[in-house]
Design an enzyme around this catalytic site. Structure first.
Site, PDB file in Angstrom:
ATOM      1  N   SER A 150       0.858  -1.190   0.000  1.00 31.81           N
ATOM      2  CA  SER A 150       0.000   0.000   0.000  1.00 31.81           C
ATOM      3  C   SER A 150       0.891   1.234   0.000  1.00 31.81           C
ATOM      4  CB  SER A 150      -0.859   0.000   1.272  1.00 31.81           C
ATOM      5  OG  SER A 150      -1.501   1.239   1.434  1.00 31.81           O
ATOM      6  N   TYR A 163      -1.410  -1.120  10.588  1.00 32.29           N
ATOM      7  CA  TYR A 163      -1.633  -1.563   9.207  1.00 32.29           C
ATOM      8  C   TYR A 163      -0.529  -1.013   8.305  1.00 32.29           C
ATOM      9  CZ  TYR A 163      -3.826  -1.379   4.519  1.00 32.29           C
ATOM     10  OH  TYR A 163      -4.086  -1.465   3.170  1.00 32.29           O
ATOM     11  N   LYS A 167       2.344  -2.958   6.021  1.00 32.65           N
ATOM     12  CA  LYS A 167       2.533  -2.760   4.578  1.00 32.65           C
ATOM     13  C   LYS A 167       3.986  -2.368   4.274  1.00 32.65           C
ATOM     14  CE  LYS A 167      -1.543  -3.855   3.098  1.00 32.65           C
ATOM     15  NZ  LYS A 167      -1.708  -5.009   2.195  1.00 32.65           N
TER      16      LYS A 167
HETATM   17  P1  NAP Z   1     -11.336  -5.699  -0.126  1.00 38.76           P
HETATM   18  O1  NAP Z   1     -12.223  -5.095  -1.157  1.00 38.76           O
HETATM   19  O2  NAP Z   1     -11.637  -5.439   1.302  1.00 38.76           O
HETATM   20  O3  NAP Z   1     -11.176  -7.254  -0.457  1.00 38.76           O
HETATM   21  C1  NAP Z   1     -11.751  -8.128   0.253  1.00 38.76           C
HETATM   22  C2  NAP Z   1     -11.361  -9.498  -0.329  1.00 38.76           C
HETATM   23  O4  NAP Z   1     -10.508 -10.098   0.609  1.00 38.76           O
HETATM   24  C3  NAP Z   1     -12.562 -10.355  -0.486  1.00 38.76           C
HETATM   25  O5  NAP Z   1     -12.366 -11.241  -1.577  1.00 38.76           O
HETATM   26  C4  NAP Z   1     -12.575 -11.122   0.850  1.00 38.76           C
HETATM   27  O6  NAP Z   1     -13.371 -12.254   0.675  1.00 38.76           O
HETATM   28  C5  NAP Z   1     -11.070 -11.363   1.019  1.00 38.76           C
HETATM   29  N1  NAP Z   1     -10.507 -11.582   2.352  1.00 38.76           N
HETATM   30  C6  NAP Z   1     -10.638 -10.812   3.447  1.00 38.76           C
HETATM   31  N2  NAP Z   1      -9.935 -11.348   4.474  1.00 38.76           N
HETATM   32  C7  NAP Z   1      -9.332 -12.466   4.011  1.00 38.76           C
HETATM   33  C8  NAP Z   1      -8.493 -13.449   4.581  1.00 38.76           C
HETATM   34  N3  NAP Z   1      -8.097 -13.392   5.863  1.00 38.76           N
HETATM   35  N4  NAP Z   1      -8.044 -14.471   3.798  1.00 38.76           N
HETATM   36  C9  NAP Z   1      -8.425 -14.536   2.509  1.00 38.76           C
HETATM   37  N5  NAP Z   1      -9.232 -13.654   1.912  1.00 38.76           N
HETATM   38  C10 NAP Z   1      -9.688 -12.626   2.659  1.00 38.76           C
HETATM   39  O7  NAP Z   1      -9.827  -5.349  -0.293  1.00 38.76           O
HETATM   40  P2  NAP Z   1      -9.158  -4.321  -1.291  1.00 38.76           P
HETATM   41  O8  NAP Z   1      -9.502  -2.944  -0.831  1.00 38.76           O
HETATM   42  O9  NAP Z   1      -9.419  -4.720  -2.695  1.00 38.76           O
HETATM   43  O10 NAP Z   1      -7.651  -4.561  -0.884  1.00 38.76           O
HETATM   44  C11 NAP Z   1      -6.878  -5.585  -1.463  1.00 38.76           C
HETATM   45  C12 NAP Z   1      -5.438  -5.338  -1.107  1.00 38.76           C
HETATM   46  O11 NAP Z   1      -5.057  -4.037  -1.543  1.00 38.76           O
HETATM   47  C13 NAP Z   1      -5.160  -5.367   0.396  1.00 38.76           C
HETATM   48  O12 NAP Z   1      -3.897  -5.938   0.619  1.00 38.76           O
HETATM   49  C14 NAP Z   1      -5.153  -3.890   0.782  1.00 38.76           C
HETATM   50  O13 NAP Z   1      -4.374  -3.650   1.940  1.00 38.76           O
HETATM   51  C15 NAP Z   1      -4.521  -3.309  -0.458  1.00 38.76           C
HETATM   52  N6  NAP Z   1      -4.819  -1.876  -0.664  1.00 38.76           N
HETATM   53  C16 NAP Z   1      -6.068  -1.473  -0.976  1.00 38.76           C
HETATM   54  C17 NAP Z   1      -6.306  -0.116  -1.204  1.00 38.76           C
HETATM   55  C18 NAP Z   1      -7.675   0.400  -1.594  1.00 38.76           C
HETATM   56  O14 NAP Z   1      -7.838   1.632  -1.713  1.00 38.76           O
HETATM   57  N7  NAP Z   1      -8.648  -0.476  -1.845  1.00 38.76           N
HETATM   58  C19 NAP Z   1      -5.271   0.804  -1.076  1.00 38.76           C
HETATM   59  C20 NAP Z   1      -4.014   0.341  -0.745  1.00 38.76           C
HETATM   60  C21 NAP Z   1      -3.781  -1.006  -0.550  1.00 38.76           C
HETATM   61  P3  NAP Z   1     -13.960 -13.120   1.915  1.00 38.76           P
HETATM   62  O15 NAP Z   1     -14.784 -12.191   2.747  1.00 38.76           O
HETATM   63  O16 NAP Z   1     -14.748 -14.209   1.252  1.00 38.76           O
HETATM   64  O17 NAP Z   1     -12.759 -13.633   2.618  1.00 38.76           O
END
Ligand code: NAP
Length: 259
Positions: A150, A163, A167
Site C-alpha cells: 500500500s 496496518y 505494509k
Molecule cells: P477488499 O475489497 O476489502 O477485499 C476483500 C477481499 O478479501 C474479499 O475477496 C474477501 O473475501 C477477502 N478476504 C478478506 N480477508 C481475508 C483473509 N483473511 N483471507 C483470505 N481472503 C480474505 O480489499 P481491497 O480494498 O481490494 O484490498 C486488497 C489489497 O489491496 C489489500 O492488501 C489492501 O491492503 C490493499 N490496498 C487497498 C487499497 C484500496 O484503496 N482499496 C489501497 C491500498 C492497498 P472473503 O470475505 O470471502 O474472505
C-alpha cells in the site's frame, strides 16, 4: 468481453489470495484475460462460487477455478496450493493480496491481539504462502510472486499505524525474498496502491472531504478504479518483466496517501 489479443500469460497458472472482490478480483480477471489459468480464493465459499461464475461470464473462454482459503490458516494455505496444482498441473504465479485492519486507532492504542492479527494476515501469511508455493514455482522454471502492499507502507495513514507498518514490512519482504529466490529464477515484486474506489479498511477514507484532499494530492486528480491495479501486476508476472525483481510499483504516487 472477449479474450485479449496479446496473451502474455498463456500457459501460466496463477493463484491469488483474497480475489473474490476488490483489487484481487480485478487482478484475477486481468491475469485470466492475458491467458493464465487462474485459481481464485477467499474465506467464504459463497463469495468464491459467485466470483468464479462472475469471471466466467464476464470473460468468455477463461480458465478459472476457486477454492476457500483464509490466509491466516496453515491448512487453508496448504490446500490452496495443492488444489491449484491438482486442478491445473503446475504453478507459475502467486499474487498475495489479502490484508486486514481490525482497528482504526492511533498506533499506541492498538491492542496486542490487533497487532497479532494484522501481522499474521498481512505479513506472516504472505511469507508462508510463498514457502508453500516455492517447490512449484521452482518447477515452473520462471516463477513470479507479487505482494500487494500500500502507499501507506511508504506514507503511514493516520489511524492506521499498525496496518501501515505491516505494509512497510511487505516492501522489505519483497527485497529479502527477491535476493533469496533469484537463484531459483523466481522474481518477487510488489505493488503499492494509493486510494482506490473500493477502499473499506478505514471509515475516514469514505469522508467526502478526505476524498477531496486525496484527489488534490494525486497528480491525476482522481481516485483509482480497481482494474487500474491489474495491468501492473500482469506485467510483473509476465516474461516482459524478466529483469525486474525486488521492486515495488506505486499506483499512483505514494505522496497522495498523505492527509
Ligand atoms: P477488499 O475489497 O476489502 O477485499 C476483500 C477481499 O478479501 C474479499 O475477496 C474477501 O473475501 C477477502 N478476504 C478478506 N480477508 C481475508 C483473509 N483473511 N483471507 C483470505 N481472503 C480474505 O480489499 P481491497 O480494498 O481490494 O484490498 C486488497 C489489497 O489491496 C489489500 O492488501 C489492501 O491492503 C490493499 N490496498 C487497498 C487499497 C484500496 O484503496 N482499496 C489501497 C491500498 C492497498 P472473503 O470475505 O470471502 O474472505
Amino acid at each position: 468481453m472477449s479474450l485479449g489479443a496479446v496473451r502474455k500469460l498463456e500457459g501460466k497458472v496463477a493463484v491469488l489470495t483474497a480475489s473474490t472482490s476488490g483489487i484481487g478480483y480485478s487482478i484475477a480477471k486481468k491475469l485470466a484475460m492475458d491467458g493464465a489459468k487462474v485459481m481464485l480464493s477467499s474465506r467464504k465459499s459463497d463469495n468464491v462460487e459467485r466470483a468464479v461464475k462472475q469471471l466466467r461470464s464476464e470473460c468468455e473462454g477463461v480458465s478459472v477455478e476457486g477454492v476457500v482459503c483464509h490466509v491466516g490458516k496453515d491448512d487453508h494455505r496448504k490446500n490452496l496450493i495443492k488444489e491449484t496444482v491438482s486442478k491445473f498441473g503446475r504453478l507459475d504465479i502467486l499474487v498475495s493480496n489479502a490484508a486486514v485492519n481490525p482497528m482504526t486507532e492511533g498506533t499506541l492504542m492498538t491492542s496486542e491481539s490487533a497487532w497479532d492479527k494484522i501481522f499474521e494476515v498481512n505479513v506472516k501469511a504472505a511469507a508462508l504462502l510463498v514457502k508453500e508455493a516455492h517447490p512449484h514455482l521452482v518447477a515452473s522454471g520462471s516463477g513470479a510472486v507479487v505482494f500487494v502492499s500500500s502507499a501507506a507502507g511508504y506514507v503511514p495513514n493516520p489511524f492506521l499505524g499498525a496496518y501501515s507498518a505491516s505494509k512497510s514490512a511487505l516492501l522489505g519482504l519483497t527485497k529479502a525474498l527477491a535476493e533469496e529466490l533469484a537463484p531459483d529464477n523466481i522474481r518477487v515484486n510488489c505493488i503499492a496502491p494509493a486510494l482506490f474506489s473500493n477502499m473499506s479498511v478505514c471509515v475516514i477514507w469514505k469522508d467526502p472531504l478526505v476524498q477531496e484532499i486525496q484527489k488534490r494530492r494525486n497528480p491525476t486528480w482522481r481516485i483509482g478504479e480497481t482494474d487500474e491495479c491489474a495491468g501492473a501486476v500482469a506485467f510483473l508476472c509476465s516474461d516482459e518483466a524478466s529483469y525486474i525483481t525486488g521492486e515495488t510499483i506505486p499506483l499512483t504516487t505514494v505522496e497522495s496517501a498523505r492527509l
